[in-house]
Scaffold this active site. Structure first.
Site, short mmCIF file in Angstrom:
data_model
loop_
_atom_site.label_atom_id
_atom_site.label_comp_id
_atom_site.label_asym_id
_atom_site.label_seq_id
_atom_site.Cartn_x
_atom_site.Cartn_y
_atom_site.Cartn_z
N LYS A 170 0.83 -1.21 0.00
CA LYS A 170 0.00 0.00 0.00
C LYS A 170 0.86 1.26 0.00
O LYS A 170 0.58 2.20 -0.74
CB LYS A 170 -0.94 0.02 1.22
N ARG A 174 11.54 -1.40 11.91
CA ARG A 174 10.21 -1.39 12.54
C ARG A 174 10.02 -2.61 13.42
O ARG A 174 10.09 -3.74 12.94
CB ARG A 174 9.12 -1.37 11.45
N ARG A 219 -0.93 -9.59 13.49
CA ARG A 219 -1.48 -8.53 12.63
C ARG A 219 -2.34 -9.13 11.51
O ARG A 219 -3.36 -8.56 11.13
CB ARG A 219 -0.35 -7.67 12.06
N ARG A 264 11.32 -6.15 5.23
CA ARG A 264 11.16 -4.72 5.53
C ARG A 264 11.66 -4.41 6.94
O ARG A 264 12.29 -3.39 7.19
CB ARG A 264 9.67 -4.34 5.39
N ARG A 277 -9.69 0.71 9.06
CA ARG A 277 -9.35 -0.67 9.41
C ARG A 277 -10.46 -1.34 10.21
O ARG A 277 -10.33 -2.51 10.56
CB ARG A 277 -8.07 -0.70 10.24
P1 AMP Z 1 0.72 0.30 9.18
O1 AMP Z 1 1.89 1.20 8.98
O2 AMP Z 1 -0.48 0.71 8.37
O3 AMP Z 1 1.06 -1.17 9.02
O4 AMP Z 1 0.26 0.47 10.71
C1 AMP Z 1 1.12 0.12 11.78
C2 AMP Z 1 0.31 -0.02 13.05
O5 AMP Z 1 -0.33 1.23 13.36
C3 AMP Z 1 -0.83 -1.02 13.02
O6 AMP Z 1 -0.40 -2.35 13.29
C4 AMP Z 1 -1.75 -0.47 14.11
O7 AMP Z 1 -1.24 -0.79 15.39
C5 AMP Z 1 -1.61 1.03 13.93
N1 AMP Z 1 -2.61 1.55 12.96
C6 AMP Z 1 -2.37 2.14 11.76
N2 AMP Z 1 -3.52 2.50 11.16
C7 AMP Z 1 -4.51 2.13 12.01
C8 AMP Z 1 -5.93 2.21 11.94
N3 AMP Z 1 -6.55 2.74 10.88
N4 AMP Z 1 -6.64 1.73 12.99
C9 AMP Z 1 -6.04 1.20 14.07
N5 AMP Z 1 -4.70 1.08 14.19
C10 AMP Z 1 -3.94 1.53 13.16
#
Ligand code: AMP
Length: 191
Positions: free
Chosen positions: A14, A134, A146, A128, A89
């Site tokens: 994404k 990360r 996740r 990654r 989400r």
């Molecule tokens: P990402 O970079 O999109 O993989 O997000 C990393 C982490 O941020 C996720 O595993 C969640 O803990 C938190 N996170 C990001 N976006 C959301 C969302 N829309 N709702 C809830 N938690 C989020």
């Protein structure tokens, strides 16, 4: 205005595809994960609220996420549209986003969902994690959590947009430019 949700599990590509799409269509990239990481780096209250959920691979509570997105959308007054990446989400987030768009006199035009199988995702995320550092990308158990959160809480969001004919599934495996072409062909066929 063109408002797109780029959807898919962690590691689906994404972020990579968003970067290319915002350039082509002159859109604002709104990645909730990136915004949270920025808050954590800056040591803000919001960052502190989000960190423990993120480190465990769980979702940050809806109220925190929705408040942050509202603020960002309202501040981008000159935007020609958004690519939402990693948001919504949950169905509650999708409903809040629809309301927010309506208040702005616009709407979500489509959800593009990148389809990638879990073994490929696991490989990509561990890779990654080595490069980015990360924490949530380094531990296979956290990554599996996740995926479970995605399957249980996030996939209903696709059904939410499917119900109004806005969901488009895109094969997310293979050459990055080829995947980008699949996305742009879908967008151009609709707008
Ligand atoms: P990402 O970079 O999109 O993989 O997000 C990393 C982490 O941020 C996720 O595993 C969640 O803990 C938190 N996170 C990001 N976006 C959301 C969302 N829309 N709702 C809830 N938690 C989020």
């Amino acid at each position: 205005m063109l408002n797109i949700i780029l959807f898919g599990p962690p590691g689906a590509g994404k972020g990579t595809q968003s970067e290319k799409l915002i350039k082509k269509y002159n859109l604002t990239h709104l990645s909730t994960g990136d915004l949270f990481r920025k808050h954590i780096t800056e040591g803000s209250d919001l960052g502190r609220q989000a960190q423990e959920f993120m480190d465990a691979g769980n979702l940050v509570p809806d109220s925190v996420v929705i408040g942050m997105v509202e603020e960002k959308v309202k501040n981008e007054t000159n935007s020609e549209g958004f690519i939402f990446d990693g948001f919504p989400r949950t169905v509650a987030q999708a409903e809040a986003l629809d309301r927010l768009m309506q208040e702005n006199g616009s709407a979500i035009d489509m959800m593009l969902s990148l389809v990638v199988d879990e073994e490929e995702l696991l490989k990509r995320l561990l890779n990654r994690g080595k490069i980015s550092g990360r924490v949530d990308d380094q531990n296979p158990e956290k990554i599996r959590n996740r995926f479970a959160v995605y399957n249980n809480e996030t996939t209903p969001v696709a059904e939410f947009y499917s119900a109004t004919g806005k969901l488009f599934n895109i094969e997310g495996v293979g050459d990055i430019d080829r995947i980008f072409s699949r996305l742009t062909e879908t967008i151009d066929a609709i707008v």
